[in-house]
Every structure is written in C-alpha cells, then in structure tokens.
Design a protein around this motif. Structure first.
Motif, PDB file in Angstrom:
ATOM      1  N   LEU A   1      35.932   4.216  42.312  1.00 40.38           N
ATOM      2  CA  LEU A   1      36.602   5.507  42.141  1.00 40.38           C
ATOM      3  C   LEU A   1      37.366   5.869  43.406  1.00 40.38           C
ATOM      4  N   ALA A   2      36.723   5.702  44.566  1.00 39.70           N
ATOM      5  CA  ALA A   2      37.390   6.016  45.833  1.00 39.70           C
ATOM      6  C   ALA A   2      38.622   5.138  46.042  1.00 39.70           C
ATOM      7  N   ARG A   3      38.507   3.868  45.699  1.00 39.23           N
ATOM      8  CA  ARG A   3      39.649   2.952  45.871  1.00 39.23           C
ATOM      9  C   ARG A   3      40.802   3.329  44.944  1.00 39.23           C
ATOM     10  N   LEU A   4      40.483   3.665  43.690  1.00 44.41           N
ATOM     11  CA  LEU A   4      41.528   4.053  42.745  1.00 44.41           C
ATOM     12  C   LEU A   4      42.262   5.294  43.235  1.00 44.41           C
ATOM     13  N   LEU A   5      41.517   6.328  43.599  1.00 44.05           N
ATOM     14  CA  LEU A   5      42.152   7.572  44.051  1.00 44.05           C
ATOM     15  C   LEU A   5      42.897   7.371  45.362  1.00 44.05           C
ATOM     16  N   ASP A   6      42.317   6.575  46.254  1.00 46.20           N
ATOM     17  CA  ASP A   6      42.964   6.347  47.553  1.00 46.20           C
ATOM     18  C   ASP A   6      44.268   5.576  47.392  1.00 46.20           C
ATOM     19  N   ARG A   7      44.264   4.577  46.524  1.00 42.45           N
ATOM     20  CA  ARG A   7      45.485   3.786  46.287  1.00 42.45           C
ATOM     21  C   ARG A   7      46.601   4.688  45.746  1.00 42.45           C
ATOM     22  N   LEU A   8      46.246   5.577  44.846  1.00 48.87           N
ATOM     23  CA  LEU A   8      47.241   6.502  44.301  1.00 48.87           C
ATOM     24  C   LEU A   8      47.697   7.502  45.358  1.00 48.87           C
ATOM     25  N   ASP A   9      46.748   8.036  46.113  1.00 47.89           N
ATOM     26  CA  ASP A   9      47.077   9.020  47.144  1.00 47.89           C
ATOM     27  C   ASP A   9      47.981   8.406  48.209  1.00 47.89           C
TER      28      ASP A   9
ATOM     29  N   GLY B   1      50.090   6.111  47.917  1.00 47.62           N
ATOM     30  CA  GLY B   1      51.439   5.914  47.389  1.00 47.62           C
ATOM     31  C   GLY B   1      52.101   7.203  46.934  1.00 47.62           C
ATOM     32  N   GLY B   2      51.479   8.348  47.205  1.00 49.64           N
ATOM     33  CA  GLY B   2      52.040   9.631  46.778  1.00 49.64           C
ATOM     34  C   GLY B   2      52.034   9.811  45.278  1.00 49.64           C
ATOM     35  N   LYS B   3      51.090   9.158  44.584  1.00 50.54           N
ATOM     36  CA  LYS B   3      51.064   9.185  43.114  1.00 50.54           C
ATOM     37  C   LYS B   3      49.736   9.698  42.561  1.00 50.54           C
ATOM     38  N   LEU B   4      49.033  10.502  43.338  1.00 50.08           N
ATOM     39  CA  LEU B   4      47.784  11.071  42.841  1.00 50.08           C
ATOM     40  C   LEU B   4      48.064  12.460  42.283  1.00 50.08           C
ATOM     41  N   THR B   5      48.010  12.559  40.967  1.00 49.13           N
ATOM     42  CA  THR B   5      48.267  13.828  40.292  1.00 49.13           C
ATOM     43  C   THR B   5      46.984  14.650  40.203  1.00 49.13           C
ATOM     44  N   LYS B   6      47.073  15.841  39.634  1.00 47.43           N
ATOM     45  CA  LYS B   6      45.880  16.652  39.385  1.00 47.43           C
ATOM     46  C   LYS B   6      44.907  15.845  38.519  1.00 47.43           C
ATOM     47  N   THR B   7      43.630  15.903  38.881  1.00 49.41           N
ATOM     48  CA  THR B   7      42.641  15.003  38.289  1.00 49.41           C
ATOM     49  C   THR B   7      41.357  15.758  37.991  1.00 49.41           C
ATOM     50  N   ILE B   8      40.759  15.472  36.824  1.00 49.85           N
ATOM     51  CA  ILE B   8      39.450  16.024  36.469  1.00 49.85           C
ATOM     52  C   ILE B   8      38.499  14.862  36.201  1.00 49.85           C
ATOM     53  N   LEU B   9      37.355  14.877  36.871  1.00 50.67           N
ATOM     54  CA  LEU B   9      36.368  13.812  36.761  1.00 50.67           C
ATOM     55  C   LEU B   9      35.130  14.330  36.044  1.00 50.67           C
ATOM     56  N   TYR B  10      34.747  13.667  34.950  1.00 49.08           N
ATOM     57  CA  TYR B  10      33.567  14.051  34.182  1.00 49.08           C
ATOM     58  C   TYR B  10      32.568  12.896  34.205  1.00 49.08           C
ATOM     59  N   ASN B  11      31.374  13.141  34.728  1.00 52.79           N
ATOM     60  CA  ASN B  11      30.329  12.121  34.697  1.00 52.79           C
ATOM     61  C   ASN B  11      29.363  12.397  33.556  1.00 52.79           C
TER      62      ASN B  11
ATOM     63  N   GLU C   1      26.296  15.057  42.482  1.00 53.86           N
ATOM     64  CA  GLU C   1      26.651  15.233  43.886  1.00 53.86           C
ATOM     65  C   GLU C   1      27.679  14.199  44.325  1.00 53.86           C
ATOM     66  N   LEU C   2      27.590  13.004  43.760  1.00 52.72           N
ATOM     67  CA  LEU C   2      28.572  11.971  44.071  1.00 52.72           C
ATOM     68  C   LEU C   2      29.979  12.459  43.736  1.00 52.72           C
ATOM     69  N   ILE C   3      30.164  12.959  42.512  1.00 55.80           N
ATOM     70  CA  ILE C   3      31.484  13.409  42.089  1.00 55.80           C
ATOM     71  C   ILE C   3      31.905  14.652  42.849  1.00 55.80           C
ATOM     72  N   ALA C   4      30.967  15.588  43.040  1.00 58.61           N
ATOM     73  CA  ALA C   4      31.303  16.813  43.769  1.00 58.61           C
ATOM     74  C   ALA C   4      31.786  16.494  45.178  1.00 58.61           C
ATOM     75  N   SER C   5      31.139  15.516  45.825  1.00 61.34           N
ATOM     76  CA  SER C   5      31.569  15.150  47.176  1.00 61.34           C
ATOM     77  C   SER C   5      32.869  14.351  47.159  1.00 61.34           C
ATOM     78  N   MET C   6      33.059  13.532  46.127  1.00 61.49           N
ATOM     79  CA  MET C   6      34.269  12.699  46.044  1.00 61.49           C
ATOM     80  C   MET C   6      35.521  13.550  45.900  1.00 61.49           C
ATOM     81  N   THR C   7      35.430  14.644  45.152  1.00 66.33           N
ATOM     82  CA  THR C   7      36.628  15.463  44.950  1.00 66.33           C
ATOM     83  C   THR C   7      37.182  15.977  46.272  1.00 66.33           C
ATOM     84  N   GLY C   8      36.297  16.240  47.228  1.00 64.12           N
ATOM     85  CA  GLY C   8      36.749  16.762  48.513  1.00 64.12           C
ATOM     86  C   GLY C   8      37.551  15.785  49.344  1.00 64.12           C
TER      87      GLY C   8
END
Length: 468
Positions: A330-338, A340-350, A357-364
């Motif tokens: 998940l971190a690699r996917l979001l980081d790769r997009l970020d 490249g300036g291609k990370l749009t608004k995102t909602i993560l549902y586990n 806590e993993l997802i809550a911390s990852m969003t930050g």
C-alpha cells in the motif's frame, strides 16, 4: 414500557441526544458508495411485499438464517415464495440479538413503515399485512423510498463496459435525486481466470471500439470508457481487491503477461501480481487526471464454500475477512503515485479490524495540504459496519488523524431501505462525542465546535470532498 427504537436509541446522555436531534438527524444523505440497481431507479421499481423488499438479495440476512438452521430453500430457493422466506426470517430475528441485523431490522420497520413492534413469529403475520398494504402506495416505490430518507446523491457501482443507459434515463426523467455512476474496473484486472478475462476483454474491445492486443491498447480502451463515465457524471472509482499490489514492472513484461492470458494460459502468481500492480497504478493515474476520488475496499476472501459457489454463484453470503499483509505494498503504491504527482483523493477501507491503526497511520503519510482529509480512512465496511466496528474505526481515526475531516457513512447496500444505517452511524457518532464532553475529554465550552463536527461528518464533509 419504552419502545425499542425510540428517540434516544443508542444515545446515552443529554449532550449526545442534543447533538443528534439538532445537528445530525435532519441532514440529507449522500450515499457515495452503494450497489443499488440503476435499472430499478430508472423504472421506479415497485416491491410486491416485504419479503421481496427485505430478502431478495440480502446476504447478511441469508447468513443469519443459515446459522439459525433454516433450510436453503427458504433462503435462496426459487421454488419458495417470499412469504415463506419472510416467515423464516421472522423466526430468525429473535436469535439475532447483539447482531446489527436486530437493530437494522427494527430501524427499517420503524423508519420505513412506522411500525414499532418487535418482529418475531407472533407478530410476523400482522407486520406482513401492514407492510404489504403500505408497499402498494406510490410513495413506497424505489424513488419514493429514496425521497423518504432525504437522499440527495447516490453513487452506484458500475463496470467499465456498462452502457449507463439507466443513468441517462434517470437524468432525462428529471429525477431530483442525483444518481451517478462509479467506476469499478475489477474485471479488467482479473487475469487469474483466463477464460472469463478473455471474454471480458472482447466485450471491452467492442464497447470501446478498440482492438486490444497489448498493454497500451488495453489502457486506450479503458481510457475511452473512463472518459465516457466522466461525461455521465462519474466522480469516483472503486476497487474490490484482496490486497494491494505494487510490484516493479515494465510495459514489455505486462505485454507478455497479457498476451499469455489472452491465449488461455494460466499465469503464475508473480505474473498475476505484476499485472495487477500495473493496472492499479495506471487506473489511479486516470483518476488523478480527472480529479476523481479513488476507493479501495480490500481484505475479503470471497466464495469460500466451493459447493455453494457452484450452486448459487458469487455474492450469496460465503465471503469472510482475510488476513493479508498490506502495509508495504500500500505504501509503495501510494508513494509511486505521489512521487509522480498522480495521487488523487483516496479512501481506504479495511475488512480486518486488526488493520485499523495501520490504515489510520498510513493516511497521514500522504496528506499534502491541497485538500482537507485528502487520504481518508473509510467507514467501517461489511463485517465492520456495526456498533463495535464503527467505534473502533472512529477511535483509530481520531487518535491518528482528524475525525473532523471524515467524510462519514455510506450504505454499501443493494437495498432501498438500508438508509437507516446512516441514522445508526450518526447516533453512534453523537453518543461517542457526547460521552467525551460528559467525561471532560472535550471542553464543554467548545460544544459549538462539536456541533459543527457532527454536521460536517453527517453531511457537509462528503458534499465538499466529492464536489456534489
């Protein structure tokens, strides 16, 4: 004796009661992720009886009935009437105490039909008659039920090959509630079944008027459909995935993998992972270019019962939580997009609560100051859309992020009477905040701020976040 569903249901102090009554209960509903049928809305479907309305496709109830020892013919059997199925559901309801189905069932009876009685075998016949009589009234059609709950906007879940003809018809009719498509490209990634995937690619090729022979032409076809969805008002995408994928890959590798699966050859797990990694990235880029919000629902193991899958097919109540390892990918996917300036608004549902806590911390890690709450920890989903699941999600978000920026609840439902789930969530939220004020965790002098928070989470955050 006080009615079960009363004005104070789930509200345990005066602050909570005032928050809900004055700042949440009257808010319109934005249901930004659901599985309602656009065809049913376009045709303003009428329901013959309570059994059809309640039990036609509700695998939550089906699971409970199976656990209660009800024969499958009274659950999904085509030879059995909805009255017979309803009677078995009425037998099951008393055994669902402490399951959210107990509260939802009685919230729906109260809010949809004005019935306060508890459903059980002794009351089943009279409740059936009262509800069936009301369902014959015009205001109990699909559209009428949406109006009853002050629904303002819904986003359905639609495949890229869908014509969206029913969305067009709804708009042409002048229906005052916005019914927008949402892009769900799961089948375009499903290379694990070469036969089904090849059939799907043939359909995608046809509707996009594109010969799909390699990765670039597959993306071209999908981009055409993405443009088409945007033209019909789509502003959100959604992905139902087991886990996240973020392998390194080259376009030539994906070309080889695509040709291999289109020839009918089964792929190895590493090949499947590479292909899904490429698709998730490229689809996210498309979303970013249009300013859409992307949603990821991850963590379900589907169709666990092979015998019943062969008999009934998917989405029939045989799915469960998975325990996938997700953080690094998940971190690699979001980081790769970020990067490249291609990370749009995102909602993560586990789906597994261990990941809260993993997802809550990852969003930050990927908030960038451009949009409040740009990366969202989504509402409790599926097995977690109940009181404990909601409280745990709200607590994790509060402790590691900004609850005030949360976009709130959705139904994720196929039913036109699931809107009381918004009420259920709002009451839980108000009770939590009310308890914090009573216990001195939030200063009483700042109650105005709490009131605004409740209004925003109930309605305004979603309206502003999605631009509805």
């Amino acid at each position: 004796m006080k009615e079960f569903i009363n004005e104070d249901f789930l509200l345990q102090n005066d602050v909570a009661k005032a928050l809900y009554r004055d700042h949440s209960s009257g808010m319109p509903i934005i249901d930004y992720h659901c599985h309602l049928s656009p065809e049913a809305i376009a045709n303003d479907r009428r329901f013959e009886d309570l059994g059809q309305l309640w039990l036609e496709g509700d695998h939550y109830k089906w699971r409970a009935m199976r656990a209660n020892g009800i024969d499958e013919k009274f659950i999904t059997g085509k030879e059995t009437s909805f009255r017979q199925k309803y009677d078995r559901w009425a037998e099951t309801v008393p055994f669902t105490m402490r399951n959210p189905l107990y509260a939802w069932t009685h919230l729906e009876l109260k809010r949809v039909f004005g019935i306060s009685r508890i459903l059980k075998p002794e009351t089943a016949a009279e409740i059936w008659e009262e509800c069936s009589e009301l369902l014959r009234q015009p205001e109990y059609s699909a559209r009428g039920l949406m109006r009853k709950f002050k629904v303002e906007t819904v986003c359905t879940t639609d495949d890229p090959v869908d014509s969206l003809e029913y969305h067009k018809a709804i708009r042409a009719d002048g229906f005052e509630i916005k019914v927008l498509p949402a892009w769900r490209p799961d089948k375009a990634m499903a290379v694990e079944d070469p036969g089904k995937f090849t059939d799907y690619i043939a359909r995608l090729s046809e509707v996009s008027d594109t010969e799909i022979k390699n990765f670039s032409t597959l993306l071209e076809a999908l981009r055409k459909r993405h443009d088409y969805f945007a033209g019909e008002g789509c502003r959100l995408s959604d992905h139902g995935i087991e886990q996240f994928y973020a392998d390194d890959y080259t376009d030539s590798e994906i070309d080889t993998i695509l040709r291999k699966t289109l020839s009918g050859t089964r792929l190895s797990p590493p090949e499947i992972s590479k292909f899904k990694s490429a698709m998730l990235h490229e689809l996210a880029v498309m979303d970013a270019e249009k300013g859409w919000t992307q949603q990821f629902h991850y963590g379900a193991i589907r169709n666990n019962n092979s015998r019943m899958f062969a008999r009934l097919g998917p989405d029939t109540g045989y799915d469960s939580m998975g325990d996938f390892t997700v953080a690094k990918d998940l971190a690699r996917l979001l980081d790769r997009l970020d990067a490249g300036g291609k990370l749009t608004k995102t909602i993560l549902y586990n789906l597994n609560p261990r990941d809260n806590e993993l997802i809550a911390s990852m969003t930050g890690n990927f908030q960038d100051g451009t949009v409040p709450g740009k990366i969202q920890f989504g509402a409790g989903w599926w097995f977690l859309d109940q009181e404990t699941g909601m409280i745990n999600q709200l607590n994790a978000l509060s402790l590691m992020g900004l609850l005030s920026r949360f976009v709130g609840m959705l139904t994720d439902s196929r039913s036109f009477i699931s809107y009381p789930r918004h009420e259920y969530f709002r009451r839980i939220l108000c009770n939590m905040l009310g308890e914090d004020v009573i216990k001195g965790k939030i200063p009483e002098s700042e109650l105005y701020t709490v009131e605004k928070m409740v209004e925003n989470i109930s309605y305004y955050n979603a309206k502003n976040f999605f631009g509805f």
